[in-house]
Design a protein around this motif. Structure first.
Motif, PDB file in Angstrom:
ATOM      1  N   HIS A   3       0.886  -1.175   0.000  1.00  0.00           N
ATOM      2  CA  HIS A   3       0.000   0.000   0.000  1.00  0.00           C
ATOM      3  C   HIS A   3       0.919   1.218   0.000  1.00  0.00           C
ATOM      4  N   PRO A   4       0.497   2.331  -0.547  1.00  0.00           N
ATOM      5  CA  PRO A   4       1.386   3.499  -0.618  1.00  0.00           C
ATOM      6  C   PRO A   4       1.987   3.923   0.720  1.00  0.00           C
ATOM      7  N   LEU A   5       1.225   3.844   1.812  1.00  0.00           N
ATOM      8  CA  LEU A   5       1.759   4.307   3.087  1.00  0.00           C
ATOM      9  C   LEU A   5       2.904   3.436   3.598  1.00  0.00           C
ATOM     10  N   PRO A   6       2.751   2.108   3.719  1.00  0.00           N
ATOM     11  CA  PRO A   6       3.896   1.292   4.142  1.00  0.00           C
ATOM     12  C   PRO A   6       5.090   1.410   3.192  1.00  0.00           C
ATOM     13  N   LEU A   7       4.812   1.494   1.894  1.00  0.00           N
ATOM     14  CA  LEU A   7       5.924   1.662   0.951  1.00  0.00           C
ATOM     15  C   LEU A   7       6.671   2.969   1.215  1.00  0.00           C
ATOM     16  N   ALA A   8       5.925   4.041   1.431  1.00  0.00           N
ATOM     17  CA  ALA A   8       6.558   5.333   1.706  1.00  0.00           C
ATOM     18  C   ALA A   8       7.330   5.294   3.014  1.00  0.00           C
ATOM     19  N   ALA A   9       6.756   4.642   4.022  1.00  0.00           N
ATOM     20  CA  ALA A   9       7.398   4.606   5.337  1.00  0.00           C
ATOM     21  C   ALA A   9       8.681   3.791   5.320  1.00  0.00           C
ATOM     22  N   PHE A  10       8.635   2.601   4.719  1.00  0.00           N
ATOM     23  CA  PHE A  10       9.849   1.781   4.629  1.00  0.00           C
ATOM     24  C   PHE A  10      10.909   2.470   3.776  1.00  0.00           C
ATOM     25  N   ALA A  11      10.464   3.124   2.696  1.00  0.00           N
ATOM     26  CA  ALA A  11      11.420   3.837   1.840  1.00  0.00           C
ATOM     27  C   ALA A  11      12.050   5.000   2.588  1.00  0.00           C
ATOM     28  N   SER A  12      11.270   5.672   3.445  1.00  0.00           N
ATOM     29  CA  SER A  12      11.779   6.810   4.198  1.00  0.00           C
ATOM     30  C   SER A  12      12.921   6.411   5.127  1.00  0.00           C
ATOM     31  N   MET A  13      12.854   5.177   5.645  1.00  0.00           N
ATOM     32  CA  MET A  13      13.934   4.728   6.530  1.00  0.00           C
ATOM     33  C   MET A  13      15.074   4.052   5.754  1.00  0.00           C
ATOM     34  N   GLN A  14      15.038   4.195   4.428  1.00  0.00           N
ATOM     35  CA  GLN A  14      16.088   3.659   3.555  1.00  0.00           C
ATOM     36  C   GLN A  14      16.194   2.137   3.637  1.00  0.00           C
ATOM     37  N   ALA A  15      15.042   1.469   3.847  1.00  0.00           N
ATOM     38  CA  ALA A  15      15.048   0.011   3.984  1.00  0.00           C
ATOM     39  C   ALA A  15      14.774  -0.708   2.666  1.00  0.00           C
ATOM     40  N   LEU A  16      14.160  -0.006   1.687  1.00  0.00           N
ATOM     41  CA  LEU A  16      13.746  -0.656   0.448  1.00  0.00           C
ATOM     42  C   LEU A  16      14.707  -0.413  -0.701  1.00  0.00           C
ATOM     43  N   SER A  17      14.810  -1.417  -1.555  1.00  0.00           N
ATOM     44  CA  SER A  17      15.571  -1.254  -2.789  1.00  0.00           C
ATOM     45  C   SER A  17      14.855  -0.256  -3.692  1.00  0.00           C
ATOM     46  N   LYS A  18      15.635   0.559  -4.352  1.00  0.00           N
ATOM     47  CA  LYS A  18      15.073   1.546  -5.266  1.00  0.00           C
ATOM     48  C   LYS A  18      15.390   1.208  -6.727  1.00  0.00           C
ATOM     49  N   ARG A  19      15.599  -0.059  -7.005  1.00  0.00           N
ATOM     50  CA  ARG A  19      15.896  -0.481  -8.379  1.00  0.00           C
ATOM     51  C   ARG A  19      14.604  -0.588  -9.185  1.00  0.00           C
ATOM     52  N   ASN A  20      13.904   0.510  -9.326  1.00  0.00           N
ATOM     53  CA  ASN A  20      12.627   0.518 -10.034  1.00  0.00           C
ATOM     54  C   ASN A  20      12.767   0.135 -11.505  1.00  0.00           C
ATOM     55  N   ASP A  21      13.930   0.373 -12.081  1.00  0.00           N
ATOM     56  CA  ASP A  21      14.133   0.072 -13.492  1.00  0.00           C
ATOM     57  C   ASP A  21      14.563  -1.368 -13.725  1.00  0.00           C
ATOM     58  N   ASP A  22      14.793  -2.122 -12.663  1.00  0.00           N
ATOM     59  CA  ASP A  22      15.238  -3.510 -12.799  1.00  0.00           C
ATOM     60  C   ASP A  22      14.680  -4.352 -11.649  1.00  0.00           C
ATOM     61  N   PRO A  23      13.360  -4.446 -11.542  1.00  0.00           N
ATOM     62  CA  PRO A  23      12.741  -5.065 -10.366  1.00  0.00           C
ATOM     63  C   PRO A  23      13.128  -6.515 -10.127  1.00  0.00           C
ATOM     64  N   GLU A  24      13.257  -7.302 -11.187  1.00  0.00           N
ATOM     65  CA  GLU A  24      13.536  -8.731 -11.006  1.00  0.00           C
ATOM     66  C   GLU A  24      14.899  -8.984 -10.375  1.00  0.00           C
ATOM     67  N   HIS A  25      15.794  -8.001 -10.456  1.00  0.00           N
ATOM     68  CA  HIS A  25      17.126  -8.159  -9.870  1.00  0.00           C
ATOM     69  C   HIS A  25      17.326  -7.275  -8.644  1.00  0.00           C
ATOM     70  N   ALA A  26      16.228  -6.746  -8.109  1.00  0.00           N
ATOM     71  CA  ALA A  26      16.344  -5.779  -7.011  1.00  0.00           C
ATOM     72  C   ALA A  26      16.736  -6.431  -5.696  1.00  0.00           C
ATOM     73  N   SER A  27      16.179  -7.602  -5.412  1.00  0.00           N
ATOM     74  CA  SER A  27      16.491  -8.283  -4.152  1.00  0.00           C
ATOM     75  C   SER A  27      17.729  -9.136  -4.350  1.00  0.00           C
ATOM     76  N   ARG A  28      18.814  -8.746  -3.719  1.00  0.00           N
ATOM     77  CA  ARG A  28      20.096  -9.435  -3.933  1.00  0.00           C
ATOM     78  C   ARG A  28      20.817  -9.626  -2.604  1.00  0.00           C
ATOM     79  N   PRO A  29      20.354 -10.583  -1.807  1.00  0.00           N
ATOM     80  CA  PRO A  29      20.944 -10.818  -0.488  1.00  0.00           C
ATOM     81  C   PRO A  29      22.448 -11.061  -0.553  1.00  0.00           C
TER      82      PRO A  29
END
Length: 413
Positions: free
Chosen positions: A195-221
């Motif tokens: 939902h927009p709010l959790p996405l905004a909140a997690f992004a605000s704390m710099q927890a989310l990947s911002k690879r919007n142009d390459d989503p399939e490779h965004a999660s790279r543990p």
């Protein structure tokens, strides 16, 4: 000798599959379930993150009636779908409702219902707020939905410990059975917070990947270039009972749930202890509970969210407890494919761990090209890996905001 607790049914709905079987096959194939969101949230709310892992389109419509779906928050919809699958997979056990329990989890609960109701109140007034809003938004809503579906009366309880929630629910289920309060427990977890709010909140704390142009490779543990986790939704459910009870009714047994351990860092609300002390303690407790030694561990489904600060403490903790045996443990980081299901993550990863034992195959970690030198683990990269013959022990780890650490141990049968 204590009675063994075994897993006789599994069910899941995840970004890589609408059920447990398709999720497992997609995991073995290294399939990414992360895609660009098909909506206008980025433009409308100026969101810096517009990717996520959503369950396959049409899953809810296919598996729930319109009335069922309307009365349930998405987190409860996913819970009911996965629990029904697990219950059928277990052979629909004929159990006294007074001896049937549910141990469920959700990290956030009905956030969609809550925020939609707030919009309705502001825009249309109090009379248009749905009467079922509170039952739909409460964190125990998914547990209640599962409990009522199965007529469970021994207990229906909810674990809420952020991203450790559903691993804790499995440990709690183990305790319920061992205490003698139930003969069968359905355990698991679900989440639906894209939902927009959790996405905004997690992004605000710099927890989310911002690879919007390459989503399939965004999660790279564990990769040196990891930049955060990817939000995901879904659920996982497991049916647990004593081995003798399962055999008496001719049930298929996937694996033994041999032990669990929980602890807390008491270090920071969002960051794990960099020394991995609490996580190590949970792992040690789980191994002791399973009457196992570090040398027994041959597979690990790691929490491994792909955050810069989160992956290394887990490696530290695993090395502390397993020592030299860490070299013999094949480590899979399946969030590279599913994304992070928050309160549902541990249950889905426990299912993947159980299937890894049953099929003797460790799923791959995709997208990781250059393992961080600070990570001293044998990460299964790109392709699945055959696990050895003989008795196998595997662990699944989960760590959550608030310092929550939870580990479960499974043993092959």
């Amino acid at each position: 000798m204590s009675r063994k607790v075994v897993i006789t049914g599994i069910g899941a709905t995840t970004p890589i599959g609408s059920d447990a079987a398709s999720t497992w096959q997609a995991a073995l194939a290294g399939t990414s379930g992360i895609h660009a969101l098909d909506n206008d949230w980025g433009e409308k709310y100026s969101l810096p993150v517009t990717i996520a892992g959503k369950v396959p389109a049409g899953t809810v419509e296919e598996k729930l009636t319109r009335v069922e779906a309307k009365r349930l928050d998405p987190s409860s919809q996913f819970a009911l779908i996965s629990a029904r699958e697990a219950w059928a997979d277990a052979g629909t056990p004929d159990v006294d409702p007074d001896r049937l329990a549910v141990s469920w989890a959700s990290g956030i609960g009905g956030v969609w219902t809550l925020l939609d109701a707030w919009d309705t109140l502001r825009e249309r007034g109090p009379r248009r707020v749905m009467p079922l809003t509170v039952p739909m938004l409460m964190p125990n809503g998914p547990a209640a939905a599962v409990g009522m579906e199965l007529k469970a009366r021994a207990s229906v309880q909810t674990m809420v410990s952020a991203c450790a929630s559903s691993t804790e629910s499995l440990g709690h289920a183990l305790d319920i059975l061992r205490s003698g309060r139930a003969d069968v427990v359905v355990a698991g977890g679900s989440e639906a917070a894209i939902h927009p709010l959790p996405l905004a909140a997690f992004a605000s704390m710099q927890a989310l990947s911002k690879r919007n142009d390459d989503p399939e490779h965004a999660s790279r543990p564990y990769d040196v270039d990891r930049d955060g986790f990817v939000m995901a939704e879904g659920a996982g459910a497991l049916v647990l009972e004593f081995e003798d009870h399962a055999k008496a009714r001719g049930a298929t047994i996937y694996a033994e749930l041999a032990g669990s351990g929980v602890s807390n860092d008491s270090y920071h609300i969002t960051a794990g202890d960099p020394d991995g002390t609490g996580a190590a303690r949970a792992l040690r407790l789980a191994l002791d509970d399973a009457d196992a030694s570090p040398a027994d561990v041959r597979h690990i489904n790691a929490h491994a969210t792909s955050t810069p600060v989160g992956d290394i403490p887990e490696s530290v903790a695993l090395n502390k407890i397993l020592g030299a045996a860490i070299d013999d443990a094949a480590v899979s980081a399946t969030k590279s494919m599913t994304g992070h299901l928050l309160g549902g993550a541990g249950a889905v990863e426990a299912i993947l761990t159980v299937l890894a034992l049953k099929e003797r195959m460790a799923p791959p970690t995709i997208n990781t090209q250059n393992v961080d030198p600070a990570v001293n683990l044998d990460v299964v990269l790109n392709d699945p890996r055959k696990l050895p013959d003989g008795d196998l022990l595997a662990v699944s780890t989960s760590f959550g905001f608030g310092g929550h650490n939870a580990v479960v141990v499974a043993r092959s049968v």
